[in-house]
Structure formats: C-alpha cells, structure tokens
Design a protein around this motif. Structure first.
Motif, mmCIF file in Angstrom:
data_model
loop_
_atom_site.group_PDB
_atom_site.id
_atom_site.type_symbol
_atom_site.label_atom_id
_atom_site.label_comp_id
_atom_site.label_asym_id
_atom_site.label_seq_id
_atom_site.Cartn_x
_atom_site.Cartn_y
_atom_site.Cartn_z
ATOM 1 N N PHE A 1 -2.838 3.282 9.094
ATOM 2 C CA PHE A 1 -3.438 2.381 8.114
ATOM 3 C C PHE A 1 -2.343 1.425 7.672
ATOM 4 O O PHE A 1 -1.358 1.842 7.041
ATOM 5 N N MET B 1 -1.151 -1.500 5.567
ATOM 6 C CA MET B 1 -1.374 -2.356 4.397
ATOM 7 C C MET B 1 -0.081 -3.078 4.005
ATOM 8 O O MET B 1 -0.045 -4.290 3.807
ATOM 9 N N THR B 2 1.016 -2.309 3.910
ATOM 10 C CA THR B 2 2.258 -2.845 3.341
ATOM 11 C C THR B 2 2.892 -3.895 4.250
ATOM 12 O O THR B 2 2.900 -3.762 5.475
ATOM 13 N N GLY C 1 2.935 -5.248 -1.320
ATOM 14 C CA GLY C 1 3.667 -3.987 -1.518
ATOM 15 C C GLY C 1 2.907 -3.267 -2.603
ATOM 16 O O GLY C 1 1.731 -2.926 -2.407
ATOM 17 N N SER C 2 3.519 -3.121 -3.773
ATOM 18 C CA SER C 2 2.790 -2.525 -4.899
ATOM 19 C C SER C 2 1.571 -3.371 -5.245
ATOM 20 O O SER C 2 0.532 -2.849 -5.634
ATOM 21 N N PHE D 1 6.570 -0.087 7.251
ATOM 22 C CA PHE D 1 6.483 1.290 6.708
ATOM 23 C C PHE D 1 5.124 1.925 6.995
ATOM 24 O O PHE D 1 4.569 2.619 6.142
ATOM 25 N N ILE D 2 4.599 1.707 8.190
ATOM 26 C CA ILE D 2 3.253 2.183 8.497
ATOM 27 C C ILE D 2 3.322 3.574 9.134
ATOM 28 O O ILE D 2 3.638 3.726 10.320
ATOM 29 N N SER D 3 2.981 4.577 8.348
ATOM 30 C CA SER D 3 3.061 5.971 8.814
ATOM 31 C C SER D 3 2.132 6.170 10.001
ATOM 32 O O SER D 3 0.978 5.729 9.976
ATOM 33 N N HIS E 1 7.320 5.807 11.057
ATOM 34 C CA HIS E 1 6.965 4.754 10.091
ATOM 35 C C HIS E 1 7.238 3.414 10.776
ATOM 36 O O HIS E 1 8.391 3.006 10.907
ATOM 37 N N TYR F 1 4.967 5.965 -2.558
ATOM 38 C CA TYR F 1 3.728 5.599 -1.851
ATOM 39 C C TYR F 1 2.499 6.126 -2.593
ATOM 40 O O TYR F 1 2.628 6.831 -3.578
ATOM 41 N N GLU G 1 5.274 4.035 -11.457
ATOM 42 C CA GLU G 1 5.353 3.042 -12.543
ATOM 43 C C GLU G 1 4.052 2.238 -12.613
ATOM 44 O O GLU G 1 3.555 1.933 -13.695
ATOM 45 N N LEU G 2 3.539 1.936 -11.423
ATOM 46 C CA LEU G 2 2.295 1.172 -11.327
ATOM 47 C C LEU G 2 1.133 1.978 -11.925
ATOM 48 O O LEU G 2 0.341 1.462 -12.722
#
Ligand SMILES: Cc1cc2nc3c(=O)[nH]c(=O)nc-3n(C[C@H](O)[C@H](O)[C@H](O)COP(=O)(O)OP(=O)(O)OC[C@H]3O[C@@H](n4cnc5c(N)ncnc54)[C@H](O)[C@@H]3O)c2cc1C
Length: 380
Positions: free
Chosen positions: A126, A128-129, A136-137, A161-163, A210, A363, A368-369
């Motif tokens: 998946f 996204m980043t 990112g966030s 950084f796509i696992s 990743h 992830y 914080e978000l």
C-alpha cells in the motif's frame, strides 16, 4: 473472559507458534526479504494444515471468519512469533490490503487480486507516503498524479517507505485526479512502475522490506480504479482504523514474548549474591511491564468490541494506538535493560522487538498527529 471456541483456537495458535514458527526464526532471516518469502510459504502450508490459517478472512475466502474481538486474541498469539502473523497470513501490509479489497473491490478485482492474496500466492503493498513535498503525516500533500489517458490513466509519482514493496505483485496507491484523490490498483510489472531500492530501517521480519517506488508515465486501464473515483481519502480512512488496531494486537504479542525471555533471564542470572529476579528494581520493571500489557490489551479489546458493533472508533482507536505503541516500546526497553548485553545482542529476539517497536510511534499516523486530532475533536 474468552468463550470456549476462542480459548481452544488461542491454545492451538500458541502451540503452533511455540513448536513450528519459533524454531524457524533465525537472525539471518530478519533482514533477508527473499528468504522470508520462502519461510513464509512453508509456514503457511503448515498453518493451513493446523486449521489456523487466515483468522480474519471470511470463510468463503478460505479463512476462519473471526470477528475483531476474536482477532484481538489470535493476532496477539500470532504476534508472539516473529514469523507468526506471516504464517497465519494476518501480517501487514496484506492483512489490511485484503480488507481494502474485500470492501472496495469489484468482483473481477476480487478474483484477480484478493483471491491470490488470501491463498498466499501473491503479495501486495500500500503506497501512500512520498518524499517531501509529498504526502507524509499530511495526506493532503499528496503529489502523485493520475491524468485521463486513452483507455485509462497515466500516473506519475514517487513513493517511499512502502512496506512489502520489494517483489510485491501489485500495489494499491492513492493519486490525485481531476475528481479528487482516487485509489488505484496496479500490477508491479506495469511499464513505468519501478522499485528503485529497499530502504534499510531498524525493523526486522518485514516481508518485502520497505521500498522506494517511482511511477513514470505509468499507463493503467480504467478498471485499475479501486472504489469510487474521487473518494480515495474516505476509502483510506476505512483502511487505517482497523489496520492500526491490528498492529496493536500483534505488538502486544511481540512485547509479551520479549517479557517472557527477560523473565527467564532474570530468574537464572545472579549478581552480588542475589538472583536478579529477587531485586526490587527488577521486580518493578516486570510489574510495570505487565501493567502496560494488561492496559494495552483492555484498550484493544474494548475497541475491537465497538468495531464488532459497527460503532465508530475514531477516538478510541487513536487513544489505543498512542497508548499501545508507547507501552510496547516501554516493555521492550525494560526487557533489554533487564537482560544487560544479551538484551541488545542478536542472540535473542528481544533486541529486534525493541527496534520494531520504535517505528510504531511513527507509522499508522505519528502519535503527535493522533494527539493533536484527538484533542481537537474532544475540545470541539
Ligand atoms: C517501518 C515503516 C513502515 C512504513 N510502511 C509504510 C507503507 O507500507 N506505506 C506507506 O504509505 N507508508 C509507510 N510508512 C510511512 C509512514 O506512513 C510515515 O512515516 C508517516 O505517515 C509519517 O510521515 P513522514 O515519515 O513523512 O513524517 P513527517 O510527516 O515528515 O513528520 C515527521 C514528524 O513530525 C511530527 N508531526 C507530524 N505531524 C504533526 C502534528 N500535526 N503535530 C505535531 N507533530 C507532528 C511527528 O513527530 C512526525 O513523526 C512506513 C514508515 C515506517 C517507519
């Protein structure tokens, strides 16, 4: 209290992890993406034979059809083994990928993509980043663009950084379209889709590593759209809540494993004429770790119960993700400390669990978000 059926299944999974999955764990496997694929194939056949394969998958897709409350118990048990979730085919990113396809896929997409994932024949990621200034966030910073083309779409973008991205068979990703963000599904052998590297991280046992991925004038057909055009952000939200809760379930098992190993160590190691386990500072670390795991389990199970009742868990899943990711980090850190040098060595999996726990605060939405949005929602 667990019902008899769940208790029996939990015991079966625990036995499988102890006798089949854990003996196959070895430090060499930890970062070897190709060897992990092979080990995973062997284990899945054994998990199927043991009747524990695909706990979260509907029965018509070859799984056990468990609800979220039952999954909480089974995912924790699977998570005790570094290869456990892979063996049961409930490891990320394919566990949430299968969920996404179940919810959004057309019949043809289910046959082409979901079926092979459920059978463990293919892997997906998946994506996204993106690197700055991309998503990112903040998903609203998404840069990947899909423009209408003859018989489909032309996609350009850069993902990071796509696992699971190394040697994945297909990718699910969001891209901007004139109608808004849209989810797409694309085989990785499509011309213009290119994996540029496996990014080394502190994590281990990540099937497919990743990946950094480039999409350059990648032409994809109309039927590559997953879900509704322009509804990508809503579709992603649907995926993220169960995905982060499932991570919490597996991580409780990971931290429990580290604690078992640390407890064994302090009960056999002496210092200054005392068994380590007789020292009060060690006992406090053990007690605090059990408190962290107990609280984590309760939060996860309450969230799972609400999800089974189809109640929104926006706040609960955020609180649970924040608490569990920090709690398992504290537990793993104490385990390392209790074991001295052995704790940071590769002679046990404790150091790997400690390293794996750290990115969990980043992830599935950085903590914080989650704190920021949680507080805003509460104050509103
Ligand atoms: C092991 C691992 C696996 C991953 N797998 C995938 C994957 O499969 N697919 C995928 O698409 N992505 C994946 N990611 C990427 C992950 O989703 C992002 O790292 C995450 O969304 C954060 O984005 P970023 O790294 O760009 O951090 P940035 O957006 O640059 O943020 C950096 C830091 O800023 C702080 N911050 C951000 N927003 C706020 C705020 N509102 N208030 C206060 N502080 C804030 C946080 O501390 C955050 O850690 C993975 C990451 C890791 C580490």
């Amino acid at each position: 209290m667990l019902d008899e059926k769940t208790e029996a299944l939990r015991d079966k999974v625990r036995h499988f992890i102890d006798t089949v999955a854990i003996p196959l764990e070895q430090p060499a496997l930890e970062k070897d993406v190709a060897a992990l694929d092979v080990a995973c194939g062997q284990l899945r056949a054994q998990a199927r034979a043991a009747g524990i394969y695909g706990p979260q998958l509907p029965r018509e897709w070859g799984g056990l059809g468990l609800n979220w409350s039952e999954c909480a118990v089974i995912f924790e048990e699977a998570g005790r083994g570094m290869l456990g979730p892979l063996a049961l085919n409930c490891a990320p990113p394919d566990q949430p990928n299968m969920l996404t396809l179940l919810h959004l896929g057309t019949e043809a997409q289910k046959q082409a993509y979901l079926g092979p994932l459920t059978r463990g024949e293919k892997r997906a990621c998946f994506a996204m980043t993106e690197p700055a200034p991309g998503a990112g966030s903040d998903p609203n910073m998404l840069q990947t663009q899909a423009t209408r083309d003859k018989n489909g779409w032309r996609v350009n973008g850069h993902k990071k950084f796509i696992s699971g991205g190394i040697a994945a068979d297909f990718a699910i990703f969001p891209a901007r379209t004139d109608e808004g963000v849209t989810l797409f599904i694309v085989p990785t052998n499509t011309p213009g889709y290119r994996v540029t590297r496996d990014i080394a991280t502190v994590t281990g046992y990540q099937i497919g590593g990743h990946a950094e991925i480039l999409l350059e004038n990648c032409h994809i057909p109309d039927d590559a759209v997953l879900g509704e055009i322009g509804m990508g952000m809503k579709h992603i939200q649907l995926r993220l809540e169960p995905a982060r809760l499932s991570h919490c379930m597996r991580f409780i098992g990971r931290a429990r494993r580290a604690l078992e190993i640390a407890q064994d160590y302090v009960q056999t190691r002496d210092a200054f004429g005392s068994r380590l386990s007789d020292l009060q500072q060690i006992q406090a670390m053990i007690a605090d770790s059990h408190i962290d795991l107990h609280a984590s389990r309760l939060m996860v199970r309450e969230c799972a119960t609400l999800m089974d009742r189809a109640v929104s868990v926006k706040n609960e899943s955020a609180m649970t993700k924040i608490f569990v990711s920090e709690a398992v980090g504290r537990v793993a850190d104490r385990c390392v400390q209790m074991m001295g040098a052995l704790g940071v060595s590769d002679d046990t999996v404790v150091s790997c669990i400690w390293r794996e726990a750290r990115p969990f605060r980043i992830y599935d939405g950085a903590n914080e978000l989650h704190r920021a949005f949680l507080a805003k929602r509460i104050l509103r």
